[in-house]
Design an enzyme around this catalytic site. Structure first.
Site, PDB file in Angstrom:
ATOM      1  N   SER A1455      75.882  65.635  32.415  1.00 25.96           N
ATOM      2  CA  SER A1455      76.209  66.530  31.434  1.00 25.96           C
ATOM      3  C   SER A1455      77.437  67.230  31.880  1.00 25.96           C
ATOM      4  CB  SER A1455      74.941  67.362  31.094  1.00 25.96           C
ATOM      5  OG  SER A1455      75.210  68.201  30.052  1.00 25.96           O
ATOM      6  N   ASP A1549      69.991  60.871  23.273  1.00 21.57           N
ATOM      7  CA  ASP A1549      70.986  62.063  23.430  1.00 21.57           C
ATOM      8  C   ASP A1549      71.702  62.416  22.540  1.00 21.57           C
ATOM      9  OD1 ASP A1549      72.411  63.570  24.892  1.00 21.57           O
ATOM     10  OD2 ASP A1549      73.174  62.401  26.608  1.00 21.57           O
ATOM     11  N   HIS A1581      68.710  63.415  26.672  1.00 16.98           N
ATOM     12  CA  HIS A1581      69.472  64.118  27.390  1.00 16.98           C
ATOM     13  C   HIS A1581      68.983  64.251  29.040  1.00 16.98           C
ATOM     14  CE1 HIS A1581      73.439  65.690  28.266  1.00 16.98           C
ATOM     15  NE2 HIS A1581      73.136  66.788  28.730  1.00 16.98           N
TER      16      HIS A1581
END
Length: 1615
Positions: A1455, A1549, A1581
């Site tokens: 991320s 995601d 995600h």
């Protein structure tokens, strides 16, 4: 080691030690220590505790996850092996073993770390282990200071000892020491007894072997002998014949002395020490020991294989079998000679040998217990046979003349096991003795089959005769029985076989002995009652139940073994009630029989038959029968804490059958309702009280120093009084004390147990006593008793004017001007209502006409009985019965706070004493009574006395205890004080300022409200910690600090806490920062508002007149402010957690006045005089809270109290008390931003608070002013009960932060307030570094930059013994939108741990600073600093130095962490999207690969993103090169400084398109490397962190591992 050193070797015993000729000892076996902590797979938690600081002996505790935290689990004390010279409880192998068996067995383990030989020769290891075992045992009675895991979860009745190899030797010898036969030396005299339940020996180290024929084995034995002498030098002569290692040594005690119930011995077939285990097993089986022994052999295994090969099947089998010692009833392997096993009683062998299966745990008596407990002692009554009894007596003993029923009890156990001295029966008899108030006599008879039936019956008869003979008294009699036993109330009781014996003793006492002819010199024994618990009788009716039939068959077989002379078998009259020779039950000469049966008990039908026979044979007594349908035989002994066991105990102890023997029995009636321990109501309306009233005649009482007589004052109602005069009579008139007894309004009497107490009070206090006998509910419902008490009080006052008809004791000796009312429990309720009625405010109803005024000077309430203010009808079941017309909660008789109750400040007396007991369930309402008196401004002197560690009306049950004497002294002083004030010049009052202080003419100051001081510590309800700091020793000025709890460990980016400085109230002359009222309020406020509170302890007037308190308070404020810059000497709580830019001042009552003046002083306008300027520091006051504050009226020229505390006042122009005085500083100068003024509707100072609010409003002050008024409440109401809704509402108004308004929120990540505070919505579960038990990966933390606090967590996989290859280095950057997350959190720790294990890479996980407190690009710069730190670790960090390959550095992140990792790779090529620090700090870094997991980028159409703008306020927008790889002005992505990129994407995601776009841009940029994309379907995600056990998460780890270890790309860019 070189050859020259090797030549110095004197002795070597592999794998333990090598000893050199110069005395050096080298341990060949190196122990790898692992930290304690949470084991993630099993949930087992461990911690280390030092049990002996002098020697360093410690233990490692293991606690399994408990579904029921209240459940107690067995305790296993474990001793590691290692030849007494190597290993540790903290070693990896023993830690893993303990984790495993604790998980399997569900026990609490204590693993002992003893000192090692040869430095600490044997038997030091044994003494250390004994010290650890003693420490464990002592935790059972250590109360609040006990080790909490052991105290809260350990079952001290189930302690097991376990050990392997040398540790098994230790376990055995500790079990022998606990049995009273220590071999290793004398034990300390102050040791506590330890009862060992079982013993687990794993491959025990015992020697004493014959030299083997095998040469190799013989050499090993020779070395083992030398090794033993090395570790135990005292064995130089005896060698392995020493009793510590040779069980057959003449000096070794017999194993038959071992006092534990179960032993399991483990043997390994290839173990050279195996013979020791076999010998141990054989000695136990072949001797006289009565326990159960089991031997388990793993034939293909070697010594301690379970430690060496913990994952093998046999190791798992061993752990399961260890666990079974507690979870199952082991049975000894049946030998070929076994004839019959009658579990749990006997095993009978064909050679006639009998082995007892059950071995009772014998416990010592307690002749000197604590007050309120039960004393016990053993008496041998027949030295020839050994028959003895254990006596039980309430402690302290009853007063002289008070006789108690005698319960003669016979234990069960099939006539062949158990003991009156066992833990089970000692506990049961103690409970009955305490609850029923009896003298217990428990018989220890001889057991079958060694002493066949009827020997147990005859022994019990001898014991019963011995009891009867004690009635004669005299010096040779047993004093407990002779002095306290009522021989007209002898009850027989017994369970199972003991019930059988009890029945036959009752029949023998009735002249019908079945047990055999009785001696001619027998005394007659009168039996009052018989109590049979699941009695053992035979002659069963056949049933169609295979299980019951089998049990009966085994019972019949047991009878044949225990009574071989019974030719008729189970038709013998000893066990068959209907046998031909059995006497009729109608001949039973006792008045009551109580029979208990259990529905699942195979003997249940015999108990029912006994009940039926009594009814149909014409027996004339009362029989009661109770059955517990779902219970089994003697369940009350096996499960004493279950509800049915408690019910059984109540039925035994709280019934009327203990009453005096002369009372005739009524026919059995049906019960309508029961209200234990008070009374029972039958359906015909009759009432039976459980506690019979034993009337004590009036007369002379020399022990009390008083004389009494009884007077009937109302023949119609029966109301009477007991009058008391002290002996001898002093000259002059005496105060009169009218006393009302307690007893729940329904039991008790002025002429029974209360009589000795009132007599003692009269004798000691030198008063005239009047003890009122009122009518009792439910026959005479409340308020009948109150009207009776009023009648008695009226009668007393009439004697003052009755002339020749007056009662002479009162008329001649009573001082009617010094009348006191007193009572305890319900009697205190009466006393209160008599006082209110005498004050013109009766709450129990209208008073009869023609009454005389009652003037009384004092009221004494001891443990008063009132309801809680908010109690409902269902909360008070007894009150509903005694007062059927109740209107709870608005019932002023039981609720003095009820809306219809008169205000207690109307009390027309001068003093009130309230007594409470710490453990009394009515304590809080007693304290509330006192608090309400104080807060409502009652003008008299009130005092409260609290007795620590005691319960309701303890002084009646232990009148001679020190605490009871202390309470009597307090009552005596209260009732004698008026007389002293009149007669003693030194007691003459100079100034009286109720409810605060009194000053006597000799200068002495007496405070009416002494603070109830409470110690600092940790509040268990809120977690708030407190500590006291004396800041000025010369004046005694101190503070109490209150620190709210933080998450553990605390978040690194947490904000500092506002500092709240509190000033307590108390009229400037009372109260304390350390008092319970202030402490409780500040604890709650600190927890709710999240502040660091500082409560000031200033000096009080009149000893220290005003303005001393102000100067003390200002000095305290300055001390707090100085901690901001005090450096290493600063108070750590303030320095580390306090926000010195956010001060709040708060005070209530006079403390509100202080708070105002401190705020003015901080504004540069002190009204209390010039303040010191040298060293003064500014105080940044944000807010002021003035609650029910004390100021004078605007133009008041006089104020008696203020003039008392401030003799130099210049009223009305005194700015300290007059807020609008001419000389007052300008209120507009107040520098704080907010002021909250709180007033209460019924507060007599309400107008002063409003005046303050109005003055501040008109002053031109520019801050935010608020007014909060609480309806229906009085002065400082919130201090006395901070749990009421109005108190909570007021606390909610006290908000410390300048603003709680949310500026922006991004759930579930972060919330930011308008004052800039950031609150993270996702809690971080931080875990410490250490060694992972499953993977062996080690982790530790290192500081990268002390200036910024940037740190890393390193993960090192386990290394092979000679591993020389260096490991790839992975710099991992966590995600979290740049504003949340941590490298130390559980998800990232677990992920990096797994990655290190699978990839065999050295992982460096970065802990960077978070936005918005540290805005982007701080996290990029921190991560770059971490990469640079990795590059420069040539010598400093050993893991990187010794094992890391800086030529193979992989960058990885998820991320936002993937975004940062990309930027680091760009920076490594000299194309950083951020500006790295310039200068020589930047080293060349080779990047071999970049792995991005679900990267966070902005895409083709940049725009605005509020979250990005929050974390990076100066950003140009989403077209920022930090998050947009094609942003204008950004570096070309083709310059990416590595040759390989791996990108992970997830189908669901929300960032997947940005990840795909990143790969497209990279591939199309001209970059010459290789990019790979891995996409996982149906995942979201960072799913690998959310669901780390799923297959796709494993796939990420495996692919990353392959990527990390692949050959590096040709392109290696550096700077």
């Amino acid at each position: 080691m070189d050859s020259s050193a090797s030549a110095d070797i004197k002795f070597e015993f592999f794998p333990f030690v090598r000893v050199y000729k110069d005395g050096r000892v080298e341990r060949i076996f190196t122990t790898q220590l692992v930290p304690a902590g949470l084991h993630p797979e099993t949930g087992i938690t461990s911690k280390d505790v030092v049990v002996c600081p002098d020697t360093g002996v410690s233990v490692r505790l293991y606690l399994p996850p408990l579904s029921d935290p209240s459940k107690k689990v067995p305790i296993v004390v474990y001793f590691h092996g290692g030849g007494f010279c190597v290993e540790s409880s903290r070693s990896r192998s023993h830690h893993a073993f303990c984790n495993a068996f604790v998980a399997e067995a569900g026990v609490l383990a204590v693993s002992v770390d003893y000192r090692l030989a040869p430095e600490y020769p044997v038997p030091i290891a044994h003494f250390d282990s004994w010290a650890a075992l003693q420490w464990v045992a002592r935790q059972a009675g250590a109360g609040e200071v006990a080790e909490p895991w052991l105290r809260d979860h350990g079952d001290f009745d189930r302690i097991y000892l376990a050990g392997g190899s040398a540790g098994a030797n230790l376990a055995h010898h500790l079990a022998m020491a606990a049995s009273g036969h220590p071999v290793f030396g004398p034990l300390p005299e102050d040791d506590v007894p330890v009862s060992i339940h079982g013993l687990v020996l794993l491959h025990p180290f015992f020697a004493g072997w014959s030299l083997a024929e095998d040469e190799e084995l013989r050499q090993w034995q020779t070395k083992a002998n030398k090794m033993w002498v090395l570790t135990c030098p005292s064995a130089e002569k005896s060698g392995t014949d020493h009793p510590l290692v040779n069980l057959a040594s003449p000096e070794a005690p017999k194993l038959s002395l071992l006092q534990c119930r179960r032993v399991i011995v483990f043997l390994a077939g290839k173990d050279r020490l195996g013979n020791g285990a076999r010998q141990y097993n054989e000695m136990l089986r072949g001797g006289e020991w009565g326990g159960v022994v089991e031997m388990v052999e793993h034939k293909e295994e070697d010594h301690v294989f379970h430690i060496m090969k913990p994952d093998c099947e046999n190791a798992k089998d061993l752990i399961k079998r260890v666990a079974l010692i507690e979870q199952a009833r082991e049975k000894m392997e049946a030998s070929k000679e076994l004839d019959i096993e009658l579990f749990p009683f006997l095993r009978v062998y064909k050679d006639g040998r009998v082995e007892k299966i059950h071995v009772p745990k014998i416990v010592p008596p307690s002749p000197h217990p604590d007050s309120g407990d039960v004393a016990s002692k053993d008496v041998v009554i027949s030295p020839e046979t050994g028959v003895c009894v254990r006596l039980f007596r309430p402690h302290p003993p009853p007063p002289p003349g008070k006789k108690l029923p005698i319960l003669f009890y016979i234990h069960g156990g099939g006539f062949c096991i158990e003991s009156a001295r066992s833990d089970i029966y000692t506990s049961f008899l103690s409970a009955i003795t305490k609850q029923a108030g009896v003298i217990g006599v428990s018989v220890d008879y001889r057991l079958a089959p060694e002493h066949p039936v009827p020997t147990p019956h005859l022994d019990s008869w001898v014991a019963l005769q011995w009891v009867a003979r004690q009635a004669a008294g005299g010096p040779d009699c047993e004093p407990w029985l002779a002095d306290h036993g009522d021989f007209e109330r002898i009850f027989l009781g017994g369970d199972s076989a003991g019930g059988n014996i009890a029945h036959h003793l009752a029949m023998a006492a009735s002249g019908c002995p079945v047990i055999g002819p009785l001696p001619a010199d027998n005394l007659p024994v009168s039996i009052t009652g018989l109590i049979l618990f699941h009695p053992y009788f035979a002659g069963w009716t056949p049933v169609d139940d295979e299980f019951v039939t089998k049990q009966r068959e085994e019972s019949a077989a047991l009878w044949r073994v225990t009574c071989p002379g019974a030719a008729a078998g189970t038709d013998d009259p000893l066990v068959h009630l209907l046998a031909d020779d059995a006497p009729e039950l109608s001949r039973l000469r006792c008045r009551r029989v109580l029979i208990f049966a259990a529905g699942v008990d195979y003997l249940g039908d015999r108990a029912r038959l006994y009940n039926e026979l009594l009814g149909r044979t014409g027996w004339e007594g009362v029989v009661e029968f109770e059955q517990h349908d779902d219970e089994d035989h003697v369940f009350h002994l096996m499960k004493p804490t279950c509800d049915n066991a408690k019910s059984l105990m109540n039925r035994v102890s709280e019934r009327g059958s203990w009453r005096e023997g002369g009372r005739e029995m009524e026919p059995c009636k049906e019960i309508e309702a029961e209200h234990p321990p008070f009374f029972r109501v039958y359906k015909d309306g009759t009432v039976e009280r459980y506690s019979a009233i034993g009337f004590i005649p009036s007369g002379h009482h020399p022990e009390a120093g008083a004389t009494s007589k009884d007077v009937v004052i109302s023949p119609e109602s029966g109301v009477s009084v007991g009058l008391y005069l002290p002996d001898p009579l002093p000259g002059g008139k005496l105060p009169i004390v009218v006393y009302f007894h307690g007893g729940g309004f329904c039991i008790g009497s002025a002429f029974s147990s209360h009589h000795p107490y009132v007599a003692s009070l009269v004798g000691e206090a030198r008063v005239v006593g009047v003890s009122v006998e009122y009518r009792l509910a439910p026959e005479h419902p409340v308020p009948a008793g109150h009207y009776d008490s009023w009648t008695a009080l009226q009668w007393v006052v009439r004697q003052a004017e009755a002339g020749p008809d007056a009662e002479p004791w009162l008329a001649e000796h009573g001082d009617f001007h010094r009348l006191f009312l007193a009572g305890e429990s319900a009697g205190a309720n009466h006393a209160h209502h008599m006082a209110m009625a005498a004050s013109g405010a009766p709450a129990f109803g209208p008073l009869p006409a023609g009454g005389l005024p009652v003037r009384f000077v004092g009221l004494v309430l001891v443990h008063p009985a009132f309801s809680e203010p908010e109690a409902k009808l269902e909360d008070e079941p007894l009150w509903r019965v005694v007062c059927p017309t109740t209107t709870l909660p608005d019932d002023p008789i039981i609720n003095f706070m009820a809306p219809s109750a008169p205000e207690i400040d109307r009390l027309a007396c001068r003093r009130v004493l309230v007594c409470v007991a710490k453990k009394d369930k009515m304590r809080n309402v007693g304290r509330l009574y006192y608090d309400v008196l104080v807060r409502r401004g009652w003008r008299g002197a009130s005092e409260i006395v609290e007795t620590e560690g005691e319960n309701h009306v303890f002084h009646f049950f232990a009148p001679h205890s020190n605490k009871a004497k202390h309470l009597m002294e307090k009552i005596k002083k209260s009732e004698r004080r008026t007389e002293k004030e009149t007669m003693d010049p030194s007691q003459e009052i100079a100034v009286d300022r109720p409810p605060f202080v009194r000053i006597y003419k000799d200068g002495r100051v007496e405070r009416f409200m002494p603070p109830d001081l409470v110690p600092a510590g940790v509040d268990p309800e809120t977690g708030v910690s407190t500590q006291d700091v004396v800041i000025f020793p010369e004046t005694g000025v101190a503070v109490r600090l209150f620190l709210p709890p933080f998450p553990n460990p605390p978040p690194p980016n947490r904000k500092k806490l506002p500092i709240l400085i509190h000033f307590h109230g108390g009229g400037f002359c009372a109260g304390s920062a350390f008092g319970r009222v202030a402490h409780n309020y500040l604890t709650a406020l600190s927890a709710q508002a999240g502040v660091l509170a500082v409560s000031v302890e200033y000096r009080l007037a009149p000893e220290h007149p005003i303005p001393t308190g102000y100067l003390d308070s200002w000095a305290a404020v300055q001390w707090v402010a100085r901690q901001a810059t005090a450096g290493p000497g600063a108070e750590p709580w303030l320095a580390e957690h306090g926000d010195f830019d956010r001060f709040f001042f708060i005070g209530e009552s006079s403390g509100g006045n202080f708070a105002h003046h401190m705020a003015m002083a901080a504004s540069g306008a002190p009204a209390f005089g010039p303040v010191p300027t040298v060293g003064e520091v500014p105080v940044k006051v944000v807010g002021l809270i003035a609650i029910h504050t004390v100021f004078s009226e605007a133009n008041a020229a006089e104020d008696d109290h203020w003039q008392f505390v401030c003799p130099t006042t210049q009223l009305p122009d005194d700015p300290l008390i007059n807020i609008v005085a001419a000389s007052s500083p300008d209120l507009a100068k107040l520098v704080c931003k907010r002021v909250l003024v709180c007033v209460a509707e019924k507060d007599h100072l309400r107008g002063r608070g409003l005046l303050y609010h109005e003055a501040l409003k008109k002053s031109g002050w520019s801050g935010e002013l608020e007014l909060e008024e609480t309806e229906g409440e009085g002065h400082c109401f919130f201090l006395f009960n901070n749990k009421t809704q109005k108190a909570k509402d007021l606390m909610n108004r006290i908000e410390m932060d300048p603003s709680v308004e949310v500026a922006v929120e991004f759930p579930p990540l972060i919330r930011v307030y308008k004052d800039g505070r950031a609150e993270r919505l996702l809690p971080v579960d931080r875990v410490p570094p250490g060694v992972d038990a499953d993977t062996g990966v080690s982790s530790k933390d290192a500081i990268v930059s002390p200036e910024t606090g940037v740190s890393v967590r390193l993960f090192l996989p386990p290394l092979a013994d000679k591993e020389e290859d260096r490991l790839p280095i992975v710099l991992y950057v966590h995600g979290g939108a740049f504003c949340v997350g941590s490298a130390f959190s559980s998800p990232y720790h677990s992920f990096c741990n797994s990655l290190a294990s699978v990839s065999r890479a050295l992982i460096v996980s970065v802990e960077y600073r978070l936005a918005p407190e540290c805005p982007v690009p701080a996290c990029f710069l921190d991560s770059w600093a971490a990469l640079q730190w990795v590059a420069r670790q040539g010598a400093e960090e050993p893991w990187l130095r010794d094992h890391g390959d800086r030529g193979r550095i992989v960058l990885a992140g998820d991320s936002a962490g993937a975004t940062i990792s990309h930027s680091l790779a760009m920076a490594a090529s000299g194309a950083a999207p951020f500006e790295p620090p310039s200068g020589k700090e930047n080293l060349k870094v080779q990047i071999s690969g970049l792995a991005l997991i679900h990267p966070y980028f902005f895409g083709k159409n940049p725009g605005r993103d509020p979250l990005w703008e929050l974390v990076y306020p100066t950003t140009p927008g989403t077209d920022d090169p930090l998050v947009n790889v094609v942003a204008a002005g950004g570096p070309e992505i083709s310059h990416l400084g590595c040759g390989r990129v791996l990108v992970f994407l997830a189908e669901k995601d929300f960032l997947i398109e940005r990840g795909r776009w990143y790969v497209e841009v990279l591939k199309g940029s001209g970059w010459g490397g290789a990019a790979e994309v891995v996409e996982h379907n149906d995942e979201g995600h960072v799913f690998h962190l959310m669901n780390p056990k799923c297959s796709n998460a494993d796939d990420i780890v495996n692919r990353l591992s392959s990527f990390i270890n692949a050959p590096a790309a040709a392109q290696r860019c550096c700077i």
